[in-house]
Design a protein around this motif. Structure first.
Motif, short mmCIF file in Angstrom:
data_model
loop_
_atom_site.label_atom_id
_atom_site.label_comp_id
_atom_site.label_asym_id
_atom_site.label_seq_id
_atom_site.Cartn_x
_atom_site.Cartn_y
_atom_site.Cartn_z
N LEU A 1 0.82 -1.21 0.00
CA LEU A 1 0.00 0.00 0.00
C LEU A 1 0.86 1.26 0.00
CD1 LEU A 1 -2.82 1.29 0.14
CD2 LEU A 1 -2.62 1.20 2.62
N MET A 2 1.90 1.29 0.80
CA MET A 2 2.76 2.47 0.88
C MET A 2 3.53 2.69 -0.42
SD MET A 2 2.23 4.10 3.62
CE MET A 2 0.52 3.65 3.51
N LEU A 3 4.01 1.63 -1.05
CA LEU A 3 4.70 1.78 -2.35
C LEU A 3 3.73 2.27 -3.42
CD1 LEU A 3 7.10 -1.29 -2.42
CD2 LEU A 3 7.71 1.12 -2.23
N ALA A 4 2.53 1.73 -3.42
CA ALA A 4 1.52 2.18 -4.39
C ALA A 4 1.17 3.64 -4.16
CB ALA A 4 0.28 1.31 -4.29
N GLN A 5 1.06 4.04 -2.90
CA GLN A 5 0.77 5.43 -2.58
C GLN A 5 1.91 6.35 -3.00
OE1 GLN A 5 -2.05 6.81 -1.60
NE2 GLN A 5 -1.04 8.79 -1.74
N LEU A 6 3.13 5.90 -2.81
CA LEU A 6 4.30 6.69 -3.23
C LEU A 6 4.28 6.93 -4.73
CD1 LEU A 6 7.09 7.98 -2.59
CD2 LEU A 6 8.06 5.73 -3.10
N ILE A 7 4.05 5.87 -5.49
CA ILE A 7 3.99 5.99 -6.96
C ILE A 7 2.84 6.90 -7.37
CG2 ILE A 7 3.55 4.71 -9.09
CD1 ILE A 7 5.06 2.34 -7.70
N SER A 8 1.69 6.74 -6.72
CA SER A 8 0.53 7.57 -7.04
C SER A 8 0.78 9.04 -6.72
CB SER A 8 -0.69 7.07 -6.26
OG SER A 8 -1.81 7.84 -6.55
N SER A 9 1.43 9.32 -5.61
CA SER A 9 1.72 10.70 -5.22
C SER A 9 2.69 11.38 -6.18
CB SER A 9 2.31 10.75 -3.81
OG SER A 9 1.36 10.33 -2.88
N VAL A 10 3.71 10.65 -6.60
CA VAL A 10 4.65 11.19 -7.58
C VAL A 10 3.91 11.50 -8.88
CG1 VAL A 10 6.67 10.66 -9.01
CG2 VAL A 10 6.70 10.14 -6.57
N GLY A 11 3.06 10.58 -9.30
CA GLY A 11 2.26 10.80 -10.51
C GLY A 11 1.35 12.00 -10.39
N ASP A 12 0.74 12.17 -9.22
CA ASP A 12 -0.14 13.33 -9.01
C ASP A 12 0.61 14.65 -9.17
OD1 ASP A 12 -2.36 11.75 -8.52
OD2 ASP A 12 -2.10 11.79 -6.34
N TRP A 13 1.80 14.75 -8.58
CA TRP A 13 2.56 16.00 -8.67
C TRP A 13 3.09 16.23 -10.07
CZ3 TRP A 13 1.84 19.91 -5.87
CH2 TRP A 13 1.39 19.75 -4.57
N LEU A 14 3.49 15.16 -10.74
CA LEU A 14 3.93 15.32 -12.13
C LEU A 14 2.77 15.77 -13.02
CD1 LEU A 14 6.32 12.28 -12.58
CD2 LEU A 14 6.94 14.71 -12.40
N SER A 15 1.57 15.27 -12.73
CA SER A 15 0.42 15.70 -13.54
C SER A 15 0.10 17.17 -13.30
CB SER A 15 -0.80 14.82 -13.25
OG SER A 15 -1.31 15.05 -11.97
N VAL A 16 0.24 17.64 -12.07
CA VAL A 16 0.00 19.07 -11.79
C VAL A 16 0.99 19.93 -12.56
CG1 VAL A 16 0.09 20.85 -10.00
CG2 VAL A 16 -1.09 18.70 -9.54
N ILE A 17 2.25 19.53 -12.56
CA ILE A 17 3.27 20.28 -13.32
C ILE A 17 2.94 20.27 -14.81
CG2 ILE A 17 5.70 20.30 -14.02
CD1 ILE A 17 6.30 19.25 -11.14
N ALA A 18 2.54 19.10 -15.31
CA ALA A 18 2.18 18.99 -16.74
C ALA A 18 0.96 19.85 -17.08
CB ALA A 18 1.92 17.53 -17.10
N ILE A 19 -0.02 19.89 -16.19
CA ILE A 19 -1.23 20.68 -16.45
C ILE A 19 -0.92 22.17 -16.45
CG2 ILE A 19 -3.46 21.33 -15.46
CD1 ILE A 19 -3.59 18.35 -14.46
N ILE A 20 -0.12 22.60 -15.49
CA ILE A 20 0.27 24.02 -15.46
C ILE A 20 1.03 24.38 -16.73
CG2 ILE A 20 1.78 25.68 -14.28
CD1 ILE A 20 0.93 24.32 -11.65
N THR A 21 1.92 23.52 -17.15
CA THR A 21 2.68 23.76 -18.38
C THR A 21 1.76 23.79 -19.59
OG1 THR A 21 4.60 22.67 -17.40
CG2 THR A 21 4.60 22.94 -19.79
#
Length: 125
Positions: free
Chosen positions: A13-33
């Motif tokens: 669960l913690m590894l999945a959450q880590l991967i999901s959190s990284v993806g969430d922040w990368l998506s925010v950066i991509a959306i702003i760009t």
């Protein structure tokens, strides 16, 4: 702490959450760009992106826990992640800023449902 590190379900669960959190922040950066480059958005329009992500947490966060308590924890976590993935896909083909804002608001609300379940999930050995 040592017992948690031996719990395979917890580690998964913690590894999945880590991967999901990284993806969430990368998506925010991509959306702003995307918003800044595709629509040459003003600083106010770009700041609306962060606002659309923050407002559901502040206003609707207390109610999502009540709503989430009525459903199966595991199913709710999976469904909310799948809905968020679908909304991110819609963002890739968005043709207006309002589509982006609405999708981001809904993504943030789904994330609140996910977090409310994740905080109370019980991991069994």
């Amino acid at each position: 702490m040592n017992g948690l590190l031996k719990n395979k379900g917890f580690i998964t669960l913690m590894l999945a959450q880590l991967i999901s959190s990284v993806g969430d922040w990368l998506s925010v950066i991509a959306i702003i760009t995307m918003v800044g480059l595709k629509w040459e958005a003003s600083p106010m329009e770009v700041s609306m992106i962060i606002l659309c992500l923050a407002v559901p947490m502040a206003l609707l966060g207390p109610f999502t826990g009540t709503i989430a308590d009525r459903f199966n924890r595991k199913a709710l976590m999976i469904v909310s992640d799948l809905v968020r993935a679908g909304l991110i896909l819609i963002l890739a083909f968005a043709n207006s800023l309002w589509t982006v804002y609405i999708c981001l608001f809904m993504i943030s609300e789904c994330f609140q449902l996910y977090l409310s379940r994740q905080r109370t999930v019980s991991l069994r050995r």
